[in-house]
Design a protein around this motif. Sequence first.
Motif, PDB file in Angstrom:
ATOM      1  N   ALA B 369      11.805 -51.308 -10.478  1.00  0.00           N
ATOM      2  CA  ALA B 369      12.871 -50.824 -11.360  1.00  0.00           C
ATOM      3  C   ALA B 369      12.513 -49.483 -11.987  1.00  0.00           C
ATOM      4  CB  ALA B 369      13.126 -51.864 -12.453  1.00  0.00           C
ATOM      5  N   GLY B 370      13.415 -48.537 -11.821  1.00  0.00           N
ATOM      6  CA  GLY B 370      13.240 -47.254 -12.481  1.00  0.00           C
ATOM      7  C   GLY B 370      12.221 -46.342 -11.840  1.00  0.00           C
ATOM      8  N   LEU B 371      11.857 -46.602 -10.595  1.00  0.00           N
ATOM      9  CA  LEU B 371      10.836 -45.793  -9.930  1.00  0.00           C
ATOM     10  C   LEU B 371      11.275 -44.336  -9.782  1.00  0.00           C
ATOM     11  CD1 LEU B 371       8.097 -45.921  -8.484  1.00  0.00           C
ATOM     12  CD2 LEU B 371       9.295 -46.367  -6.375  1.00  0.00           C
ATOM     13  N   TYR B 372      12.615 -44.139  -9.736  1.00  0.00           N
ATOM     14  CA  TYR B 372      13.149 -42.794  -9.510  1.00  0.00           C
ATOM     15  C   TYR B 372      12.616 -41.782 -10.510  1.00  0.00           C
ATOM     16  CZ  TYR B 372      16.511 -39.033  -9.125  1.00  0.00           C
ATOM     17  OH  TYR B 372      17.080 -37.806  -8.993  1.00  0.00           O
ATOM     18  N   GLN B 373      12.474 -42.220 -11.786  1.00  0.00           N
ATOM     19  CA  GLN B 373      12.013 -41.275 -12.811  1.00  0.00           C
ATOM     20  C   GLN B 373      10.563 -40.860 -12.598  1.00  0.00           C
ATOM     21  OE1 GLN B 373      14.095 -43.773 -14.162  1.00  0.00           O
ATOM     22  NE2 GLN B 373      15.657 -42.544 -15.196  1.00  0.00           N
ATOM     23  N   LYS B 374       9.740 -41.759 -12.034  1.00  0.00           N
ATOM     24  CA  LYS B 374       8.308 -41.457 -11.931  1.00  0.00           C
ATOM     25  C   LYS B 374       7.932 -40.830 -10.600  1.00  0.00           C
ATOM     26  CE  LYS B 374       6.889 -42.771 -15.940  1.00  0.00           C
ATOM     27  NZ  LYS B 374       5.881 -43.685 -16.389  1.00  0.00           N
ATOM     28  N   ASP B 375       8.535 -41.280  -9.522  1.00  0.00           N
ATOM     29  CA  ASP B 375       8.121 -40.796  -8.208  1.00  0.00           C
ATOM     30  C   ASP B 375       9.336 -40.572  -7.321  1.00  0.00           C
ATOM     31  OD1 ASP B 375       6.839 -40.142  -5.919  1.00  0.00           O
ATOM     32  OD2 ASP B 375       5.388 -41.781  -5.984  1.00  0.00           O
ATOM     33  N   PRO B 376       9.981 -39.424  -7.429  1.00  0.00           N
ATOM     34  CA  PRO B 376      11.215 -39.194  -6.658  1.00  0.00           C
ATOM     35  C   PRO B 376      10.978 -39.205  -5.146  1.00  0.00           C
ATOM     36  CG  PRO B 376      10.890 -37.489  -8.328  1.00  0.00           C
ATOM     37  CD  PRO B 376       9.639 -38.289  -8.297  1.00  0.00           C
ATOM     38  N   LEU B 377       9.818 -38.682  -4.694  1.00  0.00           N
ATOM     39  CA  LEU B 377       9.591 -38.601  -3.253  1.00  0.00           C
ATOM     40  C   LEU B 377       9.535 -39.994  -2.621  1.00  0.00           C
ATOM     41  CD1 LEU B 377       8.845 -36.988  -0.693  1.00  0.00           C
ATOM     42  CD2 LEU B 377       6.460 -37.290  -1.319  1.00  0.00           C
ATOM     43  N   LEU B 378       8.762 -40.879  -3.271  1.00  0.00           N
ATOM     44  CA  LEU B 378       8.642 -42.244  -2.766  1.00  0.00           C
ATOM     45  C   LEU B 378      10.000 -42.940  -2.771  1.00  0.00           C
ATOM     46  CD1 LEU B 378       6.861 -44.538  -1.833  1.00  0.00           C
ATOM     47  CD2 LEU B 378       6.313 -45.043  -4.174  1.00  0.00           C
ATOM     48  N   THR B 379      10.753 -42.746  -3.869  1.00  0.00           N
ATOM     49  CA  THR B 379      12.079 -43.359  -3.964  1.00  0.00           C
ATOM     50  C   THR B 379      12.987 -42.865  -2.849  1.00  0.00           C
ATOM     51  OG1 THR B 379      11.756 -43.286  -6.315  1.00  0.00           O
ATOM     52  CG2 THR B 379      13.947 -43.829  -5.556  1.00  0.00           C
ATOM     53  N   LEU B 380      12.955 -41.549  -2.622  1.00  0.00           N
ATOM     54  CA  LEU B 380      13.797 -40.971  -1.580  1.00  0.00           C
ATOM     55  C   LEU B 380      13.411 -41.534  -0.211  1.00  0.00           C
ATOM     56  CD1 LEU B 380      15.928 -38.754  -0.906  1.00  0.00           C
ATOM     57  CD2 LEU B 380      13.987 -37.298  -0.352  1.00  0.00           C
ATOM     58  N   GLY B 381      12.094 -41.558   0.064  1.00  0.00           N
ATOM     59  CA  GLY B 381      11.646 -42.044   1.368  1.00  0.00           C
ATOM     60  C   GLY B 381      12.036 -43.487   1.600  1.00  0.00           C
ATOM     61  N   LEU B 382      11.752 -44.342   0.609  1.00  0.00           N
ATOM     62  CA  LEU B 382      12.066 -45.763   0.772  1.00  0.00           C
ATOM     63  C   LEU B 382      13.568 -45.967   0.905  1.00  0.00           C
ATOM     64  CD1 LEU B 382      10.881 -48.509   0.986  1.00  0.00           C
ATOM     65  CD2 LEU B 382      10.849 -48.722  -1.465  1.00  0.00           C
ATOM     66  N   SER B 383      14.355 -45.209   0.098  1.00  0.00           N
ATOM     67  CA  SER B 383      15.807 -45.374   0.172  1.00  0.00           C
ATOM     68  C   SER B 383      16.318 -44.990   1.550  1.00  0.00           C
ATOM     69  CB  SER B 383      16.501 -44.504  -0.871  1.00  0.00           C
ATOM     70  OG  SER B 383      15.959 -44.741  -2.120  1.00  0.00           O
TER      71      SER B 383
END
Lengths: 199, 521
Positions: B369-383
């Motif tokens: 939850a809320g990973l987008y604020q801390k690590d955008p690259l990881l969030t983008l890749g996983l999404s």
Amino acid sequence: MNLAQGVQVVSLGLLSLMVLGAALGVVLANNIVYSAFLLGGVFISISGLYILLNAGFVATAQILIYVGAVNVLILFAIMLVNKREDFAPISSAWIRKGVTGLVCIGLFALLSTMVLTTPWLIASIPASGEQATLLIGEHLFSDFLLPFELASVLLLIALIGAIILARRELIVNEPASGVDAGLMLPERPREGVAVGSDP
Amino acid sequence: MDVPSLSTQLNPLVILPELIVLTALVVVVVCDLIVGRTASRWTPYVAVSGLLVSVVQLGFQWNNDHAIAFLGGFNGDALSIVFRGIIALSAAVTILISIRYIEQSGTALSEFISILLAATLGGMFLSGADELVTIFIALETLSISSYLLTGYMKRDPRSNEAALKYLLIGASSSAIFLYGISLLYGLSGGATKLVDIGTALTLSTGLGDPSIGIVIALVFVIAGVAFKISAVPFHQWTPDVYEGSPTPVVAFLSVGSKAAGFALAIRLLVTAFPVVWEQWRFVFVALAILSMILGNVVALAQTSMKRLLAYSSIGQAGFVMLGLIAGTEQGYASMIFYLFIYLFMNLGGFTCVILFSLRTGTDQISEYAGLYQKDPLLTLGLSLCLLSLGGIPPMAGFFAKLYLFWVGWQAGLYGLVLLALVTSVISIYYYIRVIKMMVVKEPQEMSAAVLHYPVVQWNLPGMRPLQVSLISMVLITSLAGILSNPLLSLANASVSNTPLLQSFIKASTVSVSITDVDSHL
């Protein structure tokens, strides 16, 4: 029926009885050590069947590998884990046993129907008899060369895997409690392979 | 037989790619023994370069006219080249993403890599094996290495449990498979080459119904194969093994091992069982229906990311089976295309899961939850990878699924394709749930793990390979859909260059048209 055929039939009957009896003993014996020894009996009786079929090499391999290696390994494993433990009887164990028995009988019926109804192709090549070992060797180095070599990779990796599973890892944080330090195998400490900072 | 003619008949150059992998394996083992622990700084790169050279070498063999090696024991045709390439690539990516993971868990890296290379070797030989003994030994090399990899974290009880479960279920499925192929040996009068078995079975059946022995052999063989591709009802091991074993191993099992299983399925069924074509098609229809429904529906209820991906991989295997059931030239091509895309998107997804668990130490979906604020690259890749797995339009997964479903529709599998559409809509729901968890949550709804998220440091040892694989996998997943032509033509060419598939497709279309004529009469 001449004498040779008579001997063959009688020994086939005896060997089959031995296989079936020992196999039943493996499953039904309560003591696991008896089961392990009876398993050795099963393997030896099966190698007798191979000898009846004129397959001397396979019979030898059967005794060497199954009795000499696999069965001895099983006995070692049982002796290393010599933990006496009384298992509490399961309340409705007969249901499980009944269901298992039903499934096994069903499978047996299916497979025996298959064996009896299928028109099996009998190989037209005459039996090789005494030449069998020679022929097996020729096959291993011609058309079965690839599986023969691949088996060496399989054995290598099984060896490496067994060492990895069995070796003692150096545990930094936990003191070895209850284990005499003299029994511990010395292990080369990890030379600080750049592990980096733990999170 | 003199030596030169024997070596022409053996034709050993066909297995040159495997020999390169084997050399890399020996180099890793021996150098680790001689140099000591410091060798693990460079042994992963030796292994990865060996695998990549092997893939290049596979490319050189593309138009090889003398594909049959070892007196018919190994067939290096285009179909096997594609599958061997998929397995080698998946192993290379797995090594890249495992370096940091293994180091951080405090276990030995070189041994891990050598076992993984042995598994790759087994899978590659399995894709080309054309003879029963080779098939079984290759299958066991792959399986035993997989059990060892699963139990590699021996201080983690979950890993031990997973290895034991995998070993027990795998051993019994191997035994069933072995029983099936021993029946084949007997039914064909002592032939071990698949082609001979196919001919003998066709001759003995003639125009009548196949005997019960052939059907039982077929069922037993399919049970062994279905265990490898984890099709329902042979899937029970999958969730527990995926949850317990080290995450890089799961990545390899879900892509490499599964691809090897599909290669085995195609070669064995098409070459040895053309007689019972209707029957095996029917069995696979049942497996596909069950896998698609159970995999995608049970995935809805999962709370652990690894279990979610386990059930999703069961569902994905169900989709891939559509191509096998269709049985047309494009059917096989769409399978291969889907497996290629699946390689990239699934390994990309696992790279992100590994990165997250390295930084936070958890796999729970709620912790994202809320990973987008801390690590955008990881969030983008996983999404992007999850959207691709679900089949959302601009991503590669959409095109792969589209091709597969279109081929199924062309082959007249209307019911199956409709079911696949419905289940893939269900799958989009649970993939999007994870993305929503990461992106939509407000800063105050962040999970504890994300709140204490460490600063992203790519310069730590072992992180660069992870970064490289993350970025390349995500790039390929997002671009391979739009620029899919090279992959598509590769998949099509591999099917049209494979003689055994061509003759099978011709034979099956002839038999179908005959039955059509019969029904019209």
